[in-house]
Design a protein around this motif. Sequence first.
Motif, mmCIF file in Angstrom:
data_model
loop_
_atom_site.group_PDB
_atom_site.id
_atom_site.type_symbol
_atom_site.label_atom_id
_atom_site.label_comp_id
_atom_site.label_asym_id
_atom_site.label_seq_id
_atom_site.Cartn_x
_atom_site.Cartn_y
_atom_site.Cartn_z
ATOM 1 N N GLU A 50 0.816 -1.220 0.000
ATOM 2 C CA GLU A 50 0.000 0.000 0.000
ATOM 3 C C GLU A 50 0.849 1.269 0.000
ATOM 4 O OE1 GLU A 50 -2.502 -0.082 3.400
ATOM 5 O OE2 GLU A 50 -3.394 -1.999 2.832
ATOM 6 N N ALA A 53 1.522 3.387 -3.261
ATOM 7 C CA ALA A 53 0.271 3.962 -3.751
ATOM 8 C C ALA A 53 -0.139 5.147 -2.879
ATOM 9 C CB ALA A 53 -0.822 2.895 -3.759
ATOM 10 N N GLY A 54 -0.030 4.961 -1.555
ATOM 11 C CA GLY A 54 -0.406 6.038 -0.642
ATOM 12 C C GLY A 54 0.451 7.269 -0.847
ATOM 13 N N ARG A 57 -0.440 8.914 -4.126
ATOM 14 C CA ARG A 57 -1.737 9.589 -4.090
ATOM 15 C C ARG A 57 -1.597 10.954 -3.416
ATOM 16 N NH1 ARG A 57 -5.358 9.082 -0.230
ATOM 17 N NH2 ARG A 57 -4.172 7.353 0.632
ATOM 18 N N VAL A 58 -0.891 10.953 -2.258
ATOM 19 C CA VAL A 58 -0.730 12.221 -1.551
ATOM 20 C C VAL A 58 0.105 13.195 -2.381
ATOM 21 C CG1 VAL A 58 0.344 13.279 0.452
ATOM 22 C CG2 VAL A 58 -1.088 11.285 0.732
ATOM 23 N N SER A 60 0.266 13.408 -5.498
ATOM 24 C CA SER A 60 -0.488 13.943 -6.635
ATOM 25 C C SER A 60 -1.319 15.149 -6.208
ATOM 26 C CB SER A 60 -1.387 12.855 -7.226
ATOM 27 O OG SER A 60 -2.433 12.575 -6.328
ATOM 28 N N ALA B 128 0.568 10.294 4.429
ATOM 29 C CA ALA B 128 0.444 9.402 3.272
ATOM 30 C C ALA B 128 -0.010 8.001 3.666
ATOM 31 C CB ALA B 128 1.784 9.334 2.530
#
Lengths: 269, 258
Positions: A50, A53-54, A57-58, A60, B128
């Motif tokens: 994960e 991806a995490g 995502r942040v 972005s 995050a």
Amino acid sequence: MTAPKPPVSIDPLKRPGPPIGFGTMVTFVIGVLFFGSLAAIGFTPDRLIEVPAGVARVLSFFWPADMAYGWDRVLPAIVESIQIAWIGTIIAAILSLPLALIGSRVLFPRLARGVKLISATARAFPEILLAIYFVPIVGLGAFAGALAIGISSVGMLTKLGAEVVDSLDFGTVEAVEAAGGSRLLALRWAVLPAVLPEIVAHWLFRFELNIRASAVLGVVGAGGVGGVLLNTLRYRHFDKAAAVLILTILVVLLIDMLSGEIRRRIIRS
Amino acid sequence: MIPARPSPNWPLWIGVVGFLAAMTVWSAYGIGFSASELACNIAGGTRLLEESWPPDFGFLPRLAGPMMETVYIAIIGTVVGGILAIPVAVLAARNLTPNRPTWFVDRNFMNILRTLPDLFWAMLFATAVGFGPVAGALALTVFTVAVISKLYSESLESIDMGLPEAIRAAGGNWLQMIQFGALPQAMQQYVSYALYAFELNIRASVVLGLVGAGGIGMILETQRANFEYERVTMIILAVLVAVLIIEEISESIRKRLT
């Protein structure tokens, strides 16, 4: 003419290998500690998958950075961080200079031990823990941060300064004393001029470190840019957080470059 | 004859001292340094210090778990960061890097990593991947890479290049040259930097919890927010003892190495 020496016979099958016992043992111990720790904090493989991806995502959300916020709010906070670091370094420099002289093992063998104890204690506290105490004492804000930075820098500056003094050639001290000067005069005219350039270089280096330290003090309410970053992240204003990061990186790089250049010149001259 | 007394460069001195004084006054004004306010606050401050002593020893048993978590975070950060630091350091060493663009990019990458303090990384990762020790371990990994790679690349730049060249001359490729010619020469420095990074990580992981990244700092933050200063003192004392023990261990390992 002498015949060349016959080469030492080496059996290629019996090459002396490295002593495997110790290395394997160290690797094994580190491996056990590492995987034990992973298991203990619940870092399972599915968590690991994960993570990228995490982070992505942040990240972005970080673009485009809200630079208007940056100029209005972040830059003053960074300036405040620099001021905290500067005052902290000045406090530490003033306190540590006499301590460094007294802490010299060659000049003051008896007092040096006590000074060493003081500096070791001061170094053991991270500045943010000191700030936790200074915030209620002197009130929320930058002044508490400056005091925390100052006190925690004294330890390292005293230690480094005493080392510089000890590495001195003490011929000049003897010369002053032989000419009838007191210990104090010897310090002023023989020791101080010789050690000051290097000690000032250490001060500048500590100033660079203190800028980073003062940037995080805002987390406990001691002023500077750390509090701004914490708030932007807490309220998920990632574009504003991006402005904080960009400006912090630029300012820190700039100051490192300037201070590094000055340090090099001081040492060279 | 007595030689003439050397006269100092007055304009330079006045400039430097003036700049320092101006900087100090400006900063003191900027952070609200005022003696009268300090005098007013000091009364409240002494009350706080009285409140924070003696430490609440009954709280000690509850610290064991978070303290271990702090150590776990530091171990993970040091191991992963220490491994990742090796390629970063090799590519940033002027004498070993394959080409100039790689060197330039890696060098700047390293410098940018170093500009951000550990707590910034912790805040970013806590956002995050969520609050907890995983965020702390990731933050310390990045922090460790920043610390070790800079020091290690400097050590690699000062190795004896005869050995790597010999490997190249004997037909070894670049990777073999690094593995057998370069890294072993700076092995001792590497181990000592890794231990140093571990010490820094233990200190850092104490405060990571302040921003929700796990470890003993999480408890520290809740007790601080509730003004339970006897407990804060207890936590800080426990942290100091732990830091001193770890430093003692790593110091004795380092002494044996050299």
